[in-house]
Design an enzyme around this catalytic site. Structure first.
Site, PDB file in Angstrom:
ATOM      1  N   ASP A 298      81.293  49.165 -57.320  1.00 26.75           N
ATOM      2  CA  ASP A 298      81.236  47.959 -56.484  1.00 26.75           C
ATOM      3  C   ASP A 298      80.159  48.163 -55.422  1.00 26.75           C
ATOM      4  O   ASP A 298      80.094  49.226 -54.796  1.00 26.75           O
ATOM      5  CB  ASP A 298      82.613  47.733 -55.833  1.00 26.75           C
ATOM      6  CG  ASP A 298      82.739  46.361 -55.190  1.00 26.75           C
ATOM      7  OD1 ASP A 298      81.890  46.000 -54.349  1.00 26.75           O
ATOM      8  OD2 ASP A 298      83.710  45.651 -55.509  1.00 26.75           O
TER       9      ASP A 298
ATOM     10  N   ASN B 169      91.932  39.914 -58.806  1.00 31.08           N
ATOM     11  CA  ASN B 169      92.074  38.694 -58.022  1.00 31.08           C
ATOM     12  C   ASN B 169      91.796  37.523 -58.961  1.00 31.08           C
ATOM     13  O   ASN B 169      90.731  37.465 -59.569  1.00 31.08           O
ATOM     14  CB  ASN B 169      91.075  38.680 -56.858  1.00 31.08           C
ATOM     15  CG  ASN B 169      91.288  39.827 -55.893  1.00 31.08           C
ATOM     16  OD1 ASN B 169      92.415  40.208 -55.601  1.00 31.08           O
ATOM     17  ND2 ASN B 169      90.205  40.398 -55.401  1.00 31.08           N
TER      18      ASN B 169
ATOM     19  N   GLN C 223      89.642  35.558 -55.905  1.00 32.29           N
ATOM     20  CA  GLN C 223      88.555  35.831 -56.848  1.00 32.29           C
ATOM     21  C   GLN C 223      87.236  35.302 -56.301  1.00 32.29           C
ATOM     22  O   GLN C 223      87.110  34.115 -56.008  1.00 32.29           O
ATOM     23  CB  GLN C 223      88.864  35.185 -58.209  1.00 32.29           C
ATOM     24  CG  GLN C 223      87.838  35.536 -59.280  1.00 32.29           C
ATOM     25  CD  GLN C 223      88.269  35.077 -60.675  1.00 32.29           C
ATOM     26  OE1 GLN C 223      89.249  34.352 -60.830  1.00 32.29           O
ATOM     27  NE2 GLN C 223      87.521  35.504 -61.676  1.00 32.29           N
TER      28      GLN C 223
ATOM     29  N   HIS D 181      87.276  40.705 -63.405  1.00 32.80           N
ATOM     30  CA  HIS D 181      86.955  42.101 -63.111  1.00 32.80           C
ATOM     31  C   HIS D 181      88.197  42.794 -62.590  1.00 32.80           C
ATOM     32  O   HIS D 181      88.940  42.224 -61.796  1.00 32.80           O
ATOM     33  CB  HIS D 181      85.793  42.219 -62.129  1.00 32.80           C
ATOM     34  CG  HIS D 181      85.876  41.348 -60.914  1.00 32.80           C
ATOM     35  ND1 HIS D 181      85.728  39.976 -60.955  1.00 32.80           N
ATOM     36  CD2 HIS D 181      86.095  41.654 -59.616  1.00 32.80           C
ATOM     37  CE1 HIS D 181      85.839  39.480 -59.738  1.00 32.80           C
ATOM     38  NE2 HIS D 181      86.068  40.479 -58.896  1.00 32.80           N
TER      39      HIS D 181
ATOM     40  N   HIS E  50      89.549  45.718 -60.369  1.00 31.51           N
ATOM     41  CA  HIS E  50      89.168  46.652 -59.300  1.00 31.51           C
ATOM     42  C   HIS E  50      89.928  47.961 -59.491  1.00 31.51           C
ATOM     43  O   HIS E  50      91.151  47.953 -59.690  1.00 31.51           O
ATOM     44  CB  HIS E  50      89.556  46.091 -57.923  1.00 31.51           C
ATOM     45  CG  HIS E  50      88.720  44.956 -57.456  1.00 31.51           C
ATOM     46  ND1 HIS E  50      87.624  45.121 -56.645  1.00 31.51           N
ATOM     47  CD2 HIS E  50      88.835  43.625 -57.669  1.00 31.51           C
ATOM     48  CE1 HIS E  50      87.089  43.941 -56.376  1.00 31.51           C
ATOM     49  NE2 HIS E  50      87.813  43.017 -56.982  1.00 31.51           N
TER      50      HIS E  50
END
Ligand SMILES: [Zn+2]
Length: 134
Positions: free
Chosen positions: A30, A86, A93, A99, A101
């Site tokens: 990230d 999310n 989101q 995605h 995390h």
């Protein structure tokens, strides 16, 4: 999706710190890490949410999540992890390409758990909700 940043990363059209790949998924650091080793796992083909993924792509993503967690655990020695998604704006989101995390955690790092995301207990009884969902 032409303008989707995660599609571009997954297809090597823009650079990212990719740390692992599978046939259908990509894992990269990230760019705004919440902790050391904060990684995102995305499917290589565009899907906004889990509901838009094939069973095969969902399974592939989760196999890569497991591999990445094992690698981070081995090489960075965190004390724990938060692993999550999310979904939609209400769920936080920010990029409309699913995605997962992977957030390594260390004892005393000041963070919370998934229990601290929201406190909005239902008005209905558990029996009513169970009847709706079963
Ligand atoms: Zn995309």
């Amino acid at each position: 999706m032409e303008e989707c940043i995660f599609c571009k990363i997954a297809n090597s059209e823009i650079p990212a710190k990719i740390i692992a790949e599978s046939e259908k998924s990509t894992a990269f650091l990230d760019v705004n890490p919440l902790s050391k080793g904060h990684t995102l796992v995305v499917p290589k083909s565009h899907a906004e949410t889990v509901l838009d993924l094939s069973e095969e792509d969902w399974c592939d993503m989760n196999r890569l999540v497991k591999d990445v967690v094992a690698r981070i655990y081995d090489r960075l020695s965190p004390d724990g992890f938060n692993i999550g998604i999310n979904m939609h704006k209400a769920g936080g989101q920010a990029v409309e390409h699913i995605h997962i995390h992977i957030i390594p955690r260390w004892q005393g790092d000041g963070g919370g758990s998934v229990h601290t995301i929201v406190h909005n207990p239902p008005q209905e009884s558990l029996e009513e909700i169970h009847a709706q969902l079963s």
